[in-house]
Design a protein around this motif. Structure first.
Motif, PDB file in Angstrom:
ATOM      1  N   THR A  65       0.809  -1.146  -0.038  1.00 36.02           N
ATOM      2  CA  THR A  65       0.049   0.255   0.187  1.00 36.02           C
ATOM      3  C   THR A  65       0.843   1.226   0.031  1.00 36.02           C
ATOM      4  N   TRP A  66       1.898   0.944   0.596  1.00 31.88           N
ATOM      5  CA  TRP A  66       2.876   2.462   0.519  1.00 31.88           C
ATOM      6  C   TRP A  66       3.174   2.602  -0.315  1.00 31.88           C
ATOM      7  N   LEU A  67       4.154   1.413  -0.373  1.00 32.70           N
ATOM      8  CA  LEU A  67       5.056   1.555  -1.867  1.00 32.70           C
ATOM      9  C   LEU A  67       4.211   2.641  -3.776  1.00 32.70           C
ATOM     10  N   MET A 155      -1.275  15.200   4.622  1.00 30.48           N
ATOM     11  CA  MET A 155      -1.419  15.095   3.178  1.00 30.48           C
ATOM     12  C   MET A 155      -2.172  13.786   4.532  1.00 30.48           C
ATOM     13  N   GLY A 156      -3.239  13.031   4.234  1.00 31.70           N
ATOM     14  CA  GLY A 156      -3.561  12.034   3.915  1.00 31.70           C
ATOM     15  C   GLY A 156      -4.636  11.718   4.220  1.00 31.70           C
ATOM     16  N   ASP A 157      -5.791  10.426   4.340  1.00 30.13           N
ATOM     17  CA  ASP A 157      -6.836  10.630   3.717  1.00 30.13           C
ATOM     18  C   ASP A 157      -6.982   9.414   5.114  1.00 30.13           C
ATOM     19  N   GLY A 158      -6.885   9.204   6.474  1.00 35.69           N
ATOM     20  CA  GLY A 158      -7.011   8.363   7.143  1.00 35.69           C
ATOM     21  C   GLY A 158      -6.468   6.744   7.039  1.00 35.69           C
ATOM     22  N   GLY A 159      -6.402   6.353   5.858  1.00 32.02           N
ATOM     23  CA  GLY A 159      -4.651   5.022   5.760  1.00 32.02           C
ATOM     24  C   GLY A 159      -3.640   5.502   6.600  1.00 32.02           C
ATOM     25  N   ASP A 160      -2.787   6.543   6.407  1.00 26.64           N
ATOM     26  CA  ASP A 160      -2.111   7.329   7.119  1.00 26.64           C
ATOM     27  C   ASP A 160      -1.365   7.026   8.104  1.00 26.64           C
ATOM     28  N   ASN A 161      -3.079   7.162   8.907  1.00 27.83           N
ATOM     29  CA  ASN A 161      -2.939   7.043  10.467  1.00 27.83           C
ATOM     30  C   ASN A 161      -2.555   5.518  10.854  1.00 27.83           C
ATOM     31  N   VAL A 162      -2.915   4.245  10.160  1.00 29.30           N
ATOM     32  CA  VAL A 162      -3.490   2.985  10.230  1.00 29.30           C
ATOM     33  C   VAL A 162      -1.453   2.576   9.443  1.00 29.30           C
ATOM     34  N   ILE A 163      -1.580   3.396   8.080  1.00 31.21           N
ATOM     35  CA  ILE A 163      -0.042   2.688   8.131  1.00 31.21           C
ATOM     36  C   ILE A 163       0.767   3.580   9.194  1.00 31.21           C
ATOM     37  N   LEU A 393     -11.171   6.080  -2.666  1.00 34.91           N
ATOM     38  CA  LEU A 393     -10.386   6.230  -1.359  1.00 34.91           C
ATOM     39  C   LEU A 393      -9.487   4.559  -1.372  1.00 34.91           C
ATOM     40  N   PRO A 394      -8.597   4.403  -2.699  1.00 36.96           N
ATOM     41  CA  PRO A 394      -8.022   3.278  -2.710  1.00 36.96           C
ATOM     42  C   PRO A 394      -6.803   2.935  -1.707  1.00 36.96           C
ATOM     43  N   PHE A 395      -6.020   4.079  -1.214  1.00 39.22           N
ATOM     44  CA  PHE A 395      -5.111   3.736  -0.044  1.00 39.22           C
ATOM     45  C   PHE A 395      -5.647   3.647   1.027  1.00 39.22           C
ATOM     46  N   SER A 397      -8.252   2.587   1.317  1.00 38.64           N
ATOM     47  CA  SER A 397      -8.855   0.358   1.499  1.00 38.64           C
ATOM     48  C   SER A 397      -8.165  -0.081   2.088  1.00 38.64           C
ATOM     49  N   LEU A 398      -6.857   0.172   1.027  1.00 35.99           N
ATOM     50  CA  LEU A 398      -5.702  -1.042   0.810  1.00 35.99           C
ATOM     51  C   LEU A 398      -5.300  -1.199   2.350  1.00 35.99           C
ATOM     52  N   ALA A 399      -5.020   0.192   3.051  1.00 38.05           N
ATOM     53  CA  ALA A 399      -4.698   0.083   4.888  1.00 38.05           C
ATOM     54  C   ALA A 399      -5.877  -0.304   5.402  1.00 38.05           C
ATOM     55  N   MET A 400      -6.759  -0.637   5.329  1.00 31.61           N
ATOM     56  CA  MET A 400      -7.978  -0.690   6.401  1.00 31.61           C
ATOM     57  C   MET A 400      -7.881  -2.766   5.667  1.00 31.61           C
ATOM     58  N   ILE A 401      -8.185  -3.294   5.008  1.00 27.74           N
ATOM     59  CA  ILE A 401      -8.013  -4.591   3.557  1.00 27.74           C
ATOM     60  C   ILE A 401      -6.838  -4.884   5.247  1.00 27.74           C
TER      61      ILE A 401
END
Length: 458
Positions: A65-67, A155-163, A393-395, A397-401
């Motif tokens: 996801t981060w890559l 710079m983020g949409d919520g998934g950055d906090n999970v990562i 919001l692909p990233f 969603s990928l972070a949560m998955i």
């Protein structure tokens, strides 16, 4: 004359005495049963790294996801995290001075330094995805994630906090036990060692002058070199005062501690005269891995529980119309026709709204029932996939998955691995090279299982 009934006892002493004896036996059985359960639990927690497939999926998911995020935003990297971005150098310096967040991008404000850090973040993500020296690369991956995200916090949409959180937790897991280049390298080293032992035995049977060359077991050189380079960089940064914290806490203590433990691990495996130091380190590594995996599970449950309870307090979630509004926002409508089609069905919107709240609130409680948990988990993964497509919001969603993957059943992950192996074999046919060793007909040494049979037996 009838004989006395042994079940009733004799007089006033036989019955109570027998009852006391039976009570002691029952208490002994209960305490002995508790001891057996506790002993099995201690042996399991210290003797193996639990959930190796789940840890591997979490590693692959977050690194991938981060890559993908870094590669997609590569043309816009200057505006996101560069020195000339909207979040200026002075603002970032003031914020980091107050919250003591870690980022190597604040070590210098030059363009060259930013490009080096960004390139290392991309490289570490790819290497962690492949599972190459995961112990060291996971630390570099964490440094890359923290450096970029703490440089520009908006710079983020919520998934950055999970990562952000999972990058820290992955450092303490043994996430390269399966589905990694580390696993393949360890298997090849075992095969080479077995071949060398079999060759020595065969040469001993033939005599000292057999004329055959003994197979060479080449030790891994990339690991020590990587360890030395990282130690040199850490020493330079510590001497320059770039890393916060002293000997009793802070990032400096964390990094030096990880560097020392990794070096001790290598010495125990290569230079120790007995197996006891490596066994002790395996036990400690298993304990840390299992604790970190539990924290990852708890973090995922906490994310869903807090999100669900906050949604319950909102009036739009209470009346079942909350999902209707994001479908009409241009920012969250990459496919306007699809969003309009979904928003036109009020019943579907209400079901999705209430279903989301129910799934998020109930998910932590379903962990006690495997079947209910698997059904709800499949629904939540499907919902995140729909969010990625419909709301763009692909990233996130990928972070949560990737976080949800820690709860996937081991049997399913093994089956998925076999499917992937068969698909790879069909797409990329290759000839397997047989390592030098005993001749045909010699007994083949079976490969040991993936579990580490060490630990305390209580």
């Amino acid at each position: 004359m009838s004989s006395p009934d042994p079940s009733r006892g004799h007089g006033t002493a036989g019955g109570p005495g027998r009852d006391r004896l039976a009570g002691r036996i029952r208490r002994f059985d209960r305490s002995h049963r508790v001891d057996r359960v506790l002993a099995r639990a201690i042996t399991r927690v210290t003797g193996e790294a639990l959930g190796p497939y789940q840890a591997a999926v979490v590693r692959i998911g977050f690194a991938g996801t981060w890559l993908l995020f870094l590669l997609r935003e590569f043309p816009h990297r200057q505006e996101l995290y560069g020195p000339d971005g909207p979040w200026s150098w002075d603002l970032a310096q003031q914020l980091i001075a107050s919250n003591h967040a870690f980022t190597v991008l604040m070590w210098a404000d030059s363009q060259v330094w930013f490009e080096i850090v960004y390139a290392l973040a991309v490289l570490s993500s790819a290497l962690l995805l492949l599972g190459w020296h995961t112990r060291a690369v996971s630390v570099v991956f964490m440094v890359g994630v923290l450096s970029l995200q703490n440089r520009s916090i908006f710079m983020g949409d919520g998934g950055d906090n999970v990562i952000h959180l999972m990058a820290i937790y992955l450092v303490f897991t043994r996430c390269g036990l399966v589905w990694s280049l580390d696993r393949r390298r360890a298997r090849r080293e075992r095969e080479a060692a077995h071949s060398a032992d079999a060759h020595d035995a065969d040469a001993h049977d033939k005599g000292a002058h057999s004329g055959e060359v003994r197979p060479v077991v080449r030790p891994d050189r990339a690991g020590p070199v990587l360890w030395g380079v990282l130690g040199f960089v850490l020493a330079c940064a510590s001497l320059a005062g770039k890393v916060d914290g002293g000997l009793l806490g802070g990032w400096c203590t964390l990094f030096w501690g990880l560097w020392a433990v990794h070096g001790l691990w290598w010495l125990a495996g290569r230079s120790a005269r007995s197996a006891q130091p490596r066994i002790l380190l395996d036990v400690v590594a298993n304990l840390v891995h299992n604790a970190a995996l539990f924290v990852i599970m708890a973090e995922a449950c906490l994310i869903y529980a807090t999100a669900g309870w906050y949604k319950i307090q909102g009036s739009r979630w209470q009346d079942g119309t909350a999902v209707h509004y994001p479908l009409h926002l241009d920012y969250f409508s990459p496919w306007p026709a699809l969003s309009d089609a979904l928003a036109a069905h009020g019943t579907l919107v209400m079901i999705v709204t209430y279903g989301t709240v129910f799934a998020q609130v109930a998910f932590p409680f379903t962990l006690f029932n495997r079947r209910v948990k698997n059904v709800l988990l499949a629904g939540m993964i499907t919902e995140h996939a729909v969010i990625a497509v419909v709301l763009g919001l692909p990233f996130f969603s990928l972070a949560m998955i990737a976080a949800d993957a820690v709860f996937l059943p081991t049997s399913f992950l093994r089956r998925l691995g076999r499917w992937a192996a068969r698909a790879r074999g069909r797409l990329v046919p290759r000839t397997r090279r047989t390592p030098p060793g005993p001749r045909a007909g010699a007994e083949r040494v079976p490969e040991p299982a993936g579990r580490t049979h060490v630990g305390f037996t209580a």
